[in-house]
Design a protein around this motif. Structure first.
Motif, mmCIF file in Angstrom:
data_model
loop_
_atom_site.group_PDB
_atom_site.id
_atom_site.type_symbol
_atom_site.label_atom_id
_atom_site.label_comp_id
_atom_site.label_asym_id
_atom_site.label_seq_id
_atom_site.Cartn_x
_atom_site.Cartn_y
_atom_site.Cartn_z
ATOM 1 N N PHE A 71 11.918 -64.234 -15.442
ATOM 2 C CA PHE A 71 10.619 -64.895 -15.604
ATOM 3 C C PHE A 71 9.482 -63.903 -15.803
ATOM 4 C CE2 PHE A 71 12.750 -68.653 -13.772
ATOM 5 C CZ PHE A 71 12.477 -69.507 -14.830
ATOM 6 N N SER A 72 9.567 -62.725 -15.208
ATOM 7 C CA SER A 72 8.521 -61.736 -15.458
ATOM 8 C C SER A 72 8.611 -61.211 -16.885
ATOM 9 C CB SER A 72 8.606 -60.587 -14.451
ATOM 10 O OG SER A 72 9.824 -59.901 -14.576
ATOM 11 N N GLY A 73 9.793 -61.031 -17.416
ATOM 12 C CA GLY A 73 9.940 -60.648 -18.819
ATOM 13 C C GLY A 73 9.469 -61.743 -19.753
ATOM 14 N N LEU A 74 9.727 -62.985 -19.399
ATOM 15 C CA LEU A 74 9.269 -64.114 -20.204
ATOM 16 C C LEU A 74 7.748 -64.223 -20.208
ATOM 17 C CD1 LEU A 74 10.647 -66.424 -21.790
ATOM 18 C CD2 LEU A 74 10.315 -67.830 -19.780
ATOM 19 N N VAL A 75 7.133 -63.972 -19.073
ATOM 20 C CA VAL A 75 5.668 -64.008 -18.994
ATOM 21 C C VAL A 75 5.060 -62.898 -19.836
ATOM 22 C CG1 VAL A 75 3.735 -63.588 -17.409
ATOM 23 C CG2 VAL A 75 5.504 -65.203 -16.804
ATOM 24 N N VAL A 76 5.615 -61.693 -19.758
ATOM 25 C CA VAL A 76 5.100 -60.579 -20.555
ATOM 26 C C VAL A 76 5.275 -60.861 -22.039
ATOM 27 C CG1 VAL A 76 5.531 -58.162 -21.161
ATOM 28 C CG2 VAL A 76 5.371 -58.829 -18.782
ATOM 29 N N PHE A 77 6.386 -61.437 -22.422
ATOM 30 C CA PHE A 77 6.614 -61.729 -23.833
ATOM 31 C C PHE A 77 5.714 -62.854 -24.332
ATOM 32 C CE2 PHE A 77 9.024 -63.770 -27.311
ATOM 33 C CZ PHE A 77 9.026 -62.700 -28.190
ATOM 34 N N CYS A 78 5.460 -63.848 -23.510
ATOM 35 C CA CYS A 78 4.665 -65.002 -23.945
ATOM 36 C C CYS A 78 3.165 -64.792 -23.842
ATOM 37 C CB CYS A 78 5.049 -66.234 -23.134
ATOM 38 S SG CYS A 78 6.691 -66.828 -23.520
ATOM 39 N N MET A 79 2.710 -63.753 -23.156
ATOM 40 C CA MET A 79 1.277 -63.529 -23.024
ATOM 41 C C MET A 79 0.655 -63.018 -24.310
ATOM 42 S SD MET A 79 0.699 -62.166 -19.180
ATOM 43 C CE MET A 79 -1.028 -61.914 -19.412
ATOM 44 N N LEU A 103 8.992 -54.517 -25.305
ATOM 45 C CA LEU A 103 9.478 -54.140 -23.978
ATOM 46 C C LEU A 103 9.738 -55.372 -23.109
ATOM 47 C CD1 LEU A 103 7.356 -50.992 -23.177
ATOM 48 C CD2 LEU A 103 9.809 -51.110 -23.539
ATOM 49 N N GLY A 104 8.897 -56.378 -23.225
ATOM 50 C CA GLY A 104 9.141 -57.630 -22.506
ATOM 51 C C GLY A 104 10.418 -58.303 -22.974
ATOM 52 N N LEU A 105 10.659 -58.261 -24.275
ATOM 53 C CA LEU A 105 11.882 -58.840 -24.828
ATOM 54 C C LEU A 105 13.121 -58.083 -24.347
ATOM 55 C CD1 LEU A 105 12.871 -61.024 -26.805
ATOM 56 C CD2 LEU A 105 12.769 -59.301 -28.587
#
Length: 94
Positions: A12-20, A30-32
């Protein structure tokens, strides 16, 4: 139990970074990759739990490495053509 909570938190933290939708493409990549890493850990945890064969994990790693190489190639191409990696300065329709 703790490892599964950690994997869900990583996902979920990677998903938040990617979707922001940050300004830089590198941060989004990097989020992906963080998403890919958390999925790898969850698949590895699942296969270890039930004593399955790890061949699928090897195929998954090959696909993610090729995805990462393609993304870095796109990043280098974008920097060479536009001079930066800002997402707003790059138009996908042009």
């Amino acid at each position: 139990m703790v490892i599964s909570i950690l994997i869900v938190y990583m996902f979920f933290s990677g998903l938040v970074v990617f979707c922001m939708n940050f300004k830089h493409l590198l941060v989004m990549l990097l989020g992906l990759e963080f998403l890919v890493l958390s999925l790898f850990l969850s698949i590895f945890n699942f296969y270890s739990l039930f004593n399955y064969d790890f061949f699928f994990i090897l195929v998954y790693l090959v696909m993610t490495v090729s995805e990462g190489a393609l993304a870095l190639g796109l990043l280098v191409s974008m920097i060479r053509s536009h001079g930066n990696d800002y997402m707003l300065s790059f138009s996908f329709l042009w």
